[in-house]
Scaffold this motif. Sequence first.
Motif, short mmCIF file in Angstrom:
data_model
loop_
_atom_site.label_atom_id
_atom_site.label_comp_id
_atom_site.label_asym_id
_atom_site.label_seq_id
_atom_site.Cartn_x
_atom_site.Cartn_y
_atom_site.Cartn_z
N PRO A 125 31.14 48.59 45.78
CA PRO A 125 31.18 48.20 44.70
C PRO A 125 30.03 47.29 43.90
O PRO A 125 29.72 46.20 44.42
CB PRO A 125 32.56 47.51 44.12
CG PRO A 125 33.44 47.97 45.35
CD PRO A 125 32.41 47.92 46.61
N ILE A 213 40.61 42.33 45.84
CA ILE A 213 40.83 42.69 44.36
C ILE A 213 39.61 42.53 43.52
O ILE A 213 39.32 41.26 43.17
CB ILE A 213 42.12 41.98 43.98
CG1 ILE A 213 42.96 41.93 45.16
CG2 ILE A 213 42.57 42.31 42.53
CD1 ILE A 213 44.38 41.29 44.47
N ASN A 214 39.19 43.55 42.99
CA ASN A 214 38.01 43.37 41.92
C ASN A 214 38.73 43.35 40.61
O ASN A 214 39.40 44.10 40.08
CB ASN A 214 37.30 44.87 41.98
CG ASN A 214 35.95 44.56 41.03
OD1 ASN A 214 35.78 43.64 40.27
ND2 ASN A 214 35.11 45.53 41.22
N ASN A 216 37.13 43.26 37.90
CA ASN A 216 36.46 44.11 36.96
C ASN A 216 36.05 43.51 35.47
O ASN A 216 35.87 44.02 34.49
CB ASN A 216 37.25 45.56 36.55
CG ASN A 216 37.12 46.41 37.76
OD1 ASN A 216 35.96 46.52 38.17
ND2 ASN A 216 38.20 47.11 38.05
N CYS A 342 35.38 39.28 42.63
CA CYS A 342 36.39 39.51 43.16
C CYS A 342 37.47 38.35 43.80
O CYS A 342 36.86 37.38 43.90
CB CYS A 342 36.08 40.29 44.58
SG CYS A 342 35.63 42.00 44.12
N GLN A 356 50.22 44.88 45.26
CA GLN A 356 49.68 46.09 44.68
C GLN A 356 50.53 46.22 43.09
O GLN A 356 50.03 46.33 42.24
CB GLN A 356 49.67 47.21 45.29
CG GLN A 356 48.36 47.30 46.32
CD GLN A 356 48.46 48.49 47.38
OE1 GLN A 356 49.42 48.71 47.97
NE2 GLN A 356 47.31 48.96 47.69
N ALA A 360 49.18 45.49 39.58
CA ALA A 360 49.07 46.55 38.72
C ALA A 360 50.03 46.54 37.31
O ALA A 360 49.54 46.98 36.46
CB ALA A 360 49.87 47.90 39.40
N LYS A 370 41.79 46.38 34.23
CA LYS A 370 42.79 46.98 35.29
C LYS A 370 41.90 46.62 36.56
O LYS A 370 40.64 46.57 36.56
CB LYS A 370 42.53 48.49 35.30
CG LYS A 370 43.38 49.18 36.03
CD LYS A 370 43.43 50.75 35.91
CE LYS A 370 43.67 51.47 37.33
NZ LYS A 370 42.81 51.31 38.42
N ALA A 371 42.52 46.21 37.65
CA ALA A 371 42.00 45.76 38.94
C ALA A 371 41.63 46.80 39.95
O ALA A 371 42.59 47.60 39.82
CB ALA A 371 42.79 44.42 39.43
N ASP A 372 40.99 46.72 40.65
CA ASP A 372 40.84 47.72 41.76
C ASP A 372 41.31 46.98 42.95
O ASP A 372 40.65 45.70 43.23
CB ASP A 372 39.43 48.19 42.01
CG ASP A 372 38.89 49.15 40.84
OD1 ASP A 372 39.78 50.10 40.40
OD2 ASP A 372 37.98 49.01 40.32
N PHE A 374 41.01 46.69 47.51
CA PHE A 374 40.87 47.63 48.50
C PHE A 374 41.46 46.68 49.86
O PHE A 374 41.22 45.50 49.85
CB PHE A 374 39.12 47.51 48.58
CG PHE A 374 38.37 47.94 47.46
CD1 PHE A 374 38.20 49.08 47.18
CD2 PHE A 374 37.97 46.77 46.48
CE1 PHE A 374 37.61 49.45 45.96
CE2 PHE A 374 37.18 47.22 45.64
CZ PHE A 374 37.22 48.53 45.02
#
Length: 385
Positions: A125, A213-214, A216, A342, A356, A360, A370-372, A374
């Motif tokens: 990313p 956890i990104n 964003n 992150c 998660q 979320a 919103k976080a991504d 991985f």
Amino acid sequence: MDKQPAQLVALQQAFASHYHQPHQLAFQAPGRVNLIGEHTDYNDGFVLPCAINFYTWVLANRRPDHKIRVLALDYQQQDEFDLSAPIAAHPCYSWANYVRGVANNLLQQGYELQGCDIAISGNVPKGAGLSSSASLEVALGLCLSTVSGFELSGRDNALNGQQAENQFVGCQCGIMDQLISALGQQGKALLIDTRSLGCAEVSIPQSLSVLIINSNVQRGLVDSAYNQRRQQCEAAARKLGLVALRDISDLELNQQLYKLSPLEAKRARHVVSENQRTRLAARALQQGDIRLLSTLMAQSHQSMQQDFEITVPAIDLLVQLVSAVVGNEGGVRMTGGGFGGCVVALLPSDKIAQVQAVVATEYPAKTGLKADIFVCEASQGATQL
Ligand code: GLA
């Protein structure tokens, strides 16, 4: 054999259609996550990163001349420059300066470079603090040296990438990102002494997963804030009569705080305590002392928040949310340069689903973002494919 990532397949196709022939050489270099040891590398200190299974790929064919043509698939942009003329910065594309910078630095060191056609893509990313730029520099160093028929050690490749970034891109970064991208080991973190560049392998226990956890969070002016932190640390070292903040203990610093401005004192306190935490954390990880690791990662985050002032509220919230789930069975902290980016967590796999779920629901509700998430593996450093 492992299935090739879709992005690599797309890159192979793009190369063939852009240059009207298939590629002959392929290279990859990973991004990284730092487990602990933040803003210590340019203070000659200790870091504990691992390479992650997200990569920058560079495909190449030799050319008979001294031209380098580049296709950056992710940006749908191209660049071209001549190795036999002075290499200037690109007027518009920042990605192109990594390519020009890496080539320029190799030339400056006296290496002879062969021309080539290259195509680049990646799934690290971008702008998230996971070292997409360092992975690009390292993949390019490996590519250009191989194309030109000389060997570049992982260490020299990393140093070359760092210099390119310092000189061509203008970020006064340390050596951590490039070094771990070049030398990362499967299943392991590396405790790196950034003064000697000595690396000690630290196995990550099978029982723990690496979660990233990104946030964003849009990061603005990161390079200037980063460079400013570096200057503050260097000013503190000068006033203390040190080569670098690496050269003072907690105790000695406390006795000499009067020599520093209140701001420099905070910056120095972070670096000195972080160096100590990093060495302790490497040992805790090695010995499976997760409780201690958890405490050290929490202290590291607090120090980045209060003394180094590089976290932002959304990142602090993520750390709080994860920490409430993981407790002392794992650790969590912001990772990377800061000002967004992150959070990294080392945690038992059976806690992932709960993290998660909490992230979320709670994170968007409280930040509008919103976080991504991985789940990563500690991975091998740069290789030719
Ligand atoms: C960025 C830099 C590294 C290091 C970290 C902070 O990733 O590139 O050299 O300073 O920030 O630890």
